[in-house]
Motif scaffolding. Sequence first.
Motif, PDB file in Angstrom:
ATOM      1  N   VAL A 285      11.245   7.470 -10.925  1.00  0.00           N
ATOM      2  CA  VAL A 285      11.656   7.045  -9.588  1.00  0.00           C
ATOM      3  C   VAL A 285      10.554   7.337  -8.569  1.00  0.00           C
ATOM      4  O   VAL A 285      10.231   6.510  -7.714  1.00  0.00           O
ATOM      5  CB  VAL A 285      12.980   7.722  -9.180  1.00  0.00           C
ATOM      6  CG1 VAL A 285      13.308   7.449  -7.717  1.00  0.00           C
ATOM      7  CG2 VAL A 285      14.125   7.237 -10.061  1.00  0.00           C
ATOM      8  N   ARG A 286       9.966   8.525  -8.668  1.00  0.00           N
ATOM      9  CA  ARG A 286       8.885   8.886  -7.757  1.00  0.00           C
ATOM     10  C   ARG A 286       7.697   7.944  -7.908  1.00  0.00           C
ATOM     11  O   ARG A 286       7.057   7.547  -6.927  1.00  0.00           O
ATOM     12  CB  ARG A 286       8.443  10.318  -8.039  1.00  0.00           C
ATOM     13  CG  ARG A 286       7.429  10.891  -7.065  1.00  0.00           C
ATOM     14  CD  ARG A 286       8.025  11.115  -5.691  1.00  0.00           C
ATOM     15  NE  ARG A 286       7.790  10.003  -4.785  1.00  0.00           N
ATOM     16  CZ  ARG A 286       8.471   9.813  -3.667  1.00  0.00           C
ATOM     17  NH1 ARG A 286       9.451  10.602  -3.316  1.00  0.00           N
ATOM     18  NH2 ARG A 286       8.199   8.782  -2.890  1.00  0.00           N
ATOM     19  N   LYS A 287       7.423   7.535  -9.139  1.00  0.00           N
ATOM     20  CA  LYS A 287       6.290   6.650  -9.404  1.00  0.00           C
ATOM     21  C   LYS A 287       6.488   5.288  -8.751  1.00  0.00           C
ATOM     22  O   LYS A 287       5.588   4.782  -8.075  1.00  0.00           O
ATOM     23  CB  LYS A 287       6.096   6.476 -10.905  1.00  0.00           C
ATOM     24  CG  LYS A 287       4.994   5.493 -11.268  1.00  0.00           C
ATOM     25  CD  LYS A 287       4.937   5.226 -12.756  1.00  0.00           C
ATOM     26  CE  LYS A 287       3.901   4.149 -13.081  1.00  0.00           C
ATOM     27  NZ  LYS A 287       3.873   3.787 -14.518  1.00  0.00           N
ATOM     28  N   TYR A 288       7.670   4.672  -8.937  1.00  0.00           N
ATOM     29  CA  TYR A 288       7.830   3.333  -8.366  1.00  0.00           C
ATOM     30  C   TYR A 288       7.939   3.376  -6.846  1.00  0.00           C
ATOM     31  O   TYR A 288       7.560   2.420  -6.158  1.00  0.00           O
ATOM     32  CB  TYR A 288       8.971   2.551  -9.017  1.00  0.00           C
ATOM     33  CG  TYR A 288      10.400   2.926  -8.686  1.00  0.00           C
ATOM     34  CD1 TYR A 288      10.915   2.860  -7.395  1.00  0.00           C
ATOM     35  CD2 TYR A 288      11.283   3.287  -9.711  1.00  0.00           C
ATOM     36  CE1 TYR A 288      12.235   3.157  -7.118  1.00  0.00           C
ATOM     37  CE2 TYR A 288      12.613   3.586  -9.445  1.00  0.00           C
ATOM     38  CZ  TYR A 288      13.083   3.522  -8.143  1.00  0.00           C
ATOM     39  OH  TYR A 288      14.397   3.819  -7.875  1.00  0.00           O
ATOM     40  N   LYS A 289       8.434   4.474  -6.284  1.00  0.00           N
ATOM     41  CA  LYS A 289       8.461   4.577  -4.827  1.00  0.00           C
ATOM     42  C   LYS A 289       7.046   4.671  -4.262  1.00  0.00           C
ATOM     43  O   LYS A 289       6.761   4.139  -3.184  1.00  0.00           O
ATOM     44  CB  LYS A 289       9.290   5.783  -4.392  1.00  0.00           C
ATOM     45  CG  LYS A 289      10.789   5.599  -4.560  1.00  0.00           C
ATOM     46  CD  LYS A 289      11.576   6.744  -3.949  1.00  0.00           C
ATOM     47  CE  LYS A 289      13.075   6.499  -4.045  1.00  0.00           C
ATOM     48  NZ  LYS A 289      13.868   7.561  -3.375  1.00  0.00           N
ATOM     49  N   ASP A 290       6.166   5.334  -4.984  1.00  0.00           N
ATOM     50  CA  ASP A 290       4.791   5.508  -4.521  1.00  0.00           C
ATOM     51  C   ASP A 290       3.916   4.299  -4.813  1.00  0.00           C
ATOM     52  O   ASP A 290       2.993   3.996  -4.046  1.00  0.00           O
ATOM     53  CB  ASP A 290       4.161   6.741  -5.185  1.00  0.00           C
ATOM     54  CG  ASP A 290       4.790   8.043  -4.711  1.00  0.00           C
ATOM     55  OD1 ASP A 290       5.434   8.032  -3.648  1.00  0.00           O
ATOM     56  OD2 ASP A 290       4.642   9.067  -5.415  1.00  0.00           O
ATOM     57  N   GLU A 291       4.186   3.578  -5.906  1.00  0.00           N
ATOM     58  CA  GLU A 291       3.247   2.568  -6.370  1.00  0.00           C
ATOM     59  C   GLU A 291       3.748   1.134  -6.330  1.00  0.00           C
ATOM     60  O   GLU A 291       2.929   0.202  -6.333  1.00  0.00           O
ATOM     61  CB  GLU A 291       2.827   2.880  -7.820  1.00  0.00           C
ATOM     62  CG  GLU A 291       2.161   4.225  -8.002  1.00  0.00           C
ATOM     63  CD  GLU A 291       1.820   4.506  -9.453  1.00  0.00           C
ATOM     64  OE1 GLU A 291       2.044   3.602 -10.310  1.00  0.00           O
ATOM     65  OE2 GLU A 291       1.352   5.621  -9.749  1.00  0.00           O
ATOM     66  N   ALA A 292       5.046   0.919  -6.300  1.00  0.00           N
ATOM     67  CA  ALA A 292       5.545  -0.446  -6.481  1.00  0.00           C
ATOM     68  C   ALA A 292       6.539  -0.921  -5.437  1.00  0.00           C
ATOM     69  O   ALA A 292       6.537  -2.096  -5.059  1.00  0.00           O
ATOM     70  CB  ALA A 292       6.178  -0.580  -7.875  1.00  0.00           C
ATOM     71  N   PHE A 407       9.278  -5.176  -6.075  1.00  0.00           N
ATOM     72  CA  PHE A 407       8.473  -4.191  -6.803  1.00  0.00           C
ATOM     73  C   PHE A 407       7.208  -4.929  -7.246  1.00  0.00           C
ATOM     74  O   PHE A 407       7.296  -5.951  -7.924  1.00  0.00           O
ATOM     75  CB  PHE A 407       9.236  -3.652  -8.014  1.00  0.00           C
ATOM     76  CG  PHE A 407      10.430  -2.797  -7.648  1.00  0.00           C
ATOM     77  CD1 PHE A 407      10.404  -1.423  -7.785  1.00  0.00           C
ATOM     78  CD2 PHE A 407      11.599  -3.387  -7.157  1.00  0.00           C
ATOM     79  CE1 PHE A 407      11.495  -0.643  -7.441  1.00  0.00           C
ATOM     80  CE2 PHE A 407      12.693  -2.624  -6.815  1.00  0.00           C
ATOM     81  CZ  PHE A 407      12.642  -1.239  -6.958  1.00  0.00           C
ATOM     82  N   TRP A 408       6.064  -4.425  -6.862  1.00  0.00           N
ATOM     83  CA  TRP A 408       4.784  -5.097  -7.111  1.00  0.00           C
ATOM     84  C   TRP A 408       4.066  -4.420  -8.271  1.00  0.00           C
ATOM     85  O   TRP A 408       3.852  -3.211  -8.262  1.00  0.00           O
ATOM     86  CB  TRP A 408       3.938  -5.053  -5.851  1.00  0.00           C
ATOM     87  CG  TRP A 408       2.624  -5.762  -5.954  1.00  0.00           C
ATOM     88  CD1 TRP A 408       1.393  -5.202  -6.078  1.00  0.00           C
ATOM     89  CD2 TRP A 408       2.412  -7.181  -5.922  1.00  0.00           C
ATOM     90  NE1 TRP A 408       0.423  -6.167  -6.135  1.00  0.00           N
ATOM     91  CE2 TRP A 408       1.019  -7.395  -6.035  1.00  0.00           C
ATOM     92  CE3 TRP A 408       3.245  -8.281  -5.813  1.00  0.00           C
ATOM     93  CZ2 TRP A 408       0.452  -8.675  -6.037  1.00  0.00           C
ATOM     94  CZ3 TRP A 408       2.691  -9.545  -5.820  1.00  0.00           C
ATOM     95  CH2 TRP A 408       1.314  -9.734  -5.927  1.00  0.00           C
ATOM     96  N   LYS A 409       3.703  -5.217  -9.270  1.00  0.00           N
ATOM     97  CA  LYS A 409       3.027  -4.652 -10.446  1.00  0.00           C
ATOM     98  C   LYS A 409       2.080  -5.691 -11.042  1.00  0.00           C
ATOM     99  O   LYS A 409       2.502  -6.792 -11.379  1.00  0.00           O
ATOM    100  CB  LYS A 409       4.055  -4.214 -11.493  1.00  0.00           C
ATOM    101  CG  LYS A 409       3.436  -3.637 -12.753  1.00  0.00           C
ATOM    102  CD  LYS A 409       4.510  -3.242 -13.755  1.00  0.00           C
ATOM    103  CE  LYS A 409       3.902  -2.717 -15.045  1.00  0.00           C
ATOM    104  NZ  LYS A 409       4.944  -2.358 -16.039  1.00  0.00           N
ATOM    105  N   LYS A 410       0.823  -5.349 -11.134  1.00  0.00           N
ATOM    106  CA  LYS A 410      -0.196  -6.180 -11.760  1.00  0.00           C
ATOM    107  C   LYS A 410      -0.187  -7.608 -11.223  1.00  0.00           C
ATOM    108  O   LYS A 410      -0.218  -8.587 -11.973  1.00  0.00           O
ATOM    109  CB  LYS A 410      -0.012  -6.187 -13.282  1.00  0.00           C
ATOM    110  CG  LYS A 410      -0.212  -4.819 -13.926  1.00  0.00           C
ATOM    111  CD  LYS A 410      -0.049  -4.881 -15.435  1.00  0.00           C
ATOM    112  CE  LYS A 410      -0.271  -3.506 -16.064  1.00  0.00           C
ATOM    113  NZ  LYS A 410      -0.105  -3.528 -17.544  1.00  0.00           N
ATOM    114  N   GLY A 411      -0.111  -7.715  -9.903  1.00  0.00           N
ATOM    115  CA  GLY A 411      -0.200  -9.025  -9.272  1.00  0.00           C
ATOM    116  C   GLY A 411       1.058  -9.855  -9.338  1.00  0.00           C
ATOM    117  O   GLY A 411       1.013 -11.062  -9.072  1.00  0.00           O
TER     118      GLY A 411
END
Length: 548
Positions: A285-292, A407-411
């Motif tokens: 959860v922390r990862k997607y809040k920070d990165e996506a 959620f943004w991931k790899k374009g």
Amino acid sequence: MELEKETKKMTLGHEVGAGAACLKCKDKCEGFELHFWRKICRNCKCGLEDHDVQMESAENKKVGRLFEDTKYTRLVNKLNTEGIPQYRETLSALSVASGLATSTNVPAAVPTATGVPAGVRTATAVPARVPTSIGASGVPTSIGASGVPTSIGASGVPTATGVPTATGVPTATGVPTATGVPTATGAPKPTGVPAATSVFTPVAVPAKKDVVKAIAFEWAPPVANLQLAVRYIELLPPEKRPITGTQGAEYRKHQMARQLPEHDQDPSCCHDLSPKEVQLMQQYVRKYKDEALGVGDLKLPEEMSSHAAQAGGKGGLEAGTHAGAAAGPGHVDKGTATLGKIGTPAARGAPDGSPKGQTYSCHRCQQLMKEGEPAVFAERAGYDKLWHPACFVCCTCTELLVDMIYFWKKGKLYCGRHYGDSEKPRCGGCDELIFSNEYTQAEGQNWHLKHFCCFDCDCVLAGETYVMEKDKPVCKPCYMKSHAVHCKSCQKPIDPEAQRVSFGDDHWHAEPHCFLCSGCSKCLIGQRFMALKGKLFCSVECKKKILG
């Protein structure tokens, strides 16, 4: 201690929606009863969102938790009573043209403002107990403290009604005076005649075609420019506009449940996680809040270069060249927003600081973005990408991203569900992401070891015969009881492992005593036959013998 606390408070909220009627199954469902780990109704197997349950509060809290501890705290309220972050309701009603309401079948209960022809005055809000009306002369009048109607004269000084007015004050055409004689516009009023001794009676006027209506929305973009928000909704497919009481509101409700599963973000909504699994989920959860995680914003394409410049050029503007570039300096291409790269000096005739001939195109459909039309901007994607409102969709399910949450991931843009699927395997039984190292794969799906069970009776299927029914595993006894097809001849259910013959919607045991001619009882296995009215025949003669 934190992990133990998270593990102890796990619950699936069985009281939510208990007994609610199913909107899909109608009377076939006895009322919503939550399965203790499948997230569906025990009685009809439908989800909570398919039942007649008001979910606004639960949705607000769910999205509130999603945005908690992120840069999107402006969308979150802290509830003092429960201490639970809650999604801020952005907008409840907007005044829009009648075209939007017509295409979306707004319920009659939605209040509307009646349009009036130009020149007809409308009443304005005044303090309590001071009613106003339009006098015969077109001058507003009010009731004074003494009960005597007063009007505002040309000098701004109120005069008592009934007192002769100054000569030369025009009266409205066709409006009767105290004497009942209409006076022409611009004609002086006779001295000594009361100005307006009768109460003005409003005249019914026909409604205009472009009536302005106040429409309630389940959600609208949280932007300061309300007209931009209205135009955004108009550009969505009619069946997906989030207008209260319409198909679009139901669509949003289903997508909120589908795209943003609560059990993808909150360990307390999951079934029987170990302390280690809780820790891994919190890290996820922390990862997607920070990165996506992100929320789309509405921008006008022609303003993007200034926004990008203020942001220091992050993402860069890779504007494509338009065919109109050859037109030379100062050429304006109507209907498209022209934008240049950050820091590029403006061409002659480009007051917005953007060289002509460079335009934005939608990142999904590649069509040009029109000037003045709202475009969706995703900050994590960079300033060189914009989407049409109807093109801001998940790259996997192609559904509109609910409330523009992405959620943004790899374009690529993902909804919450399919971003989770790209990161972790998802259990086909409980619909939760799998954070344990051990799980099983069967029928093209992933399963918690304890959740590869019969969809009907929950018995464990490890080492047992099962049948896939609508992508769900069912044990053999439950299949025979509820799902098996019946032999047209003996009327008994056909074992899933037994051979059978099917013709259209009819089925038979592949046995001599079942698959035979209705006229002569000849076994038809491996033989030519004809099937009419649920009966089998080996020849025309047998058909005539039975059917005539």
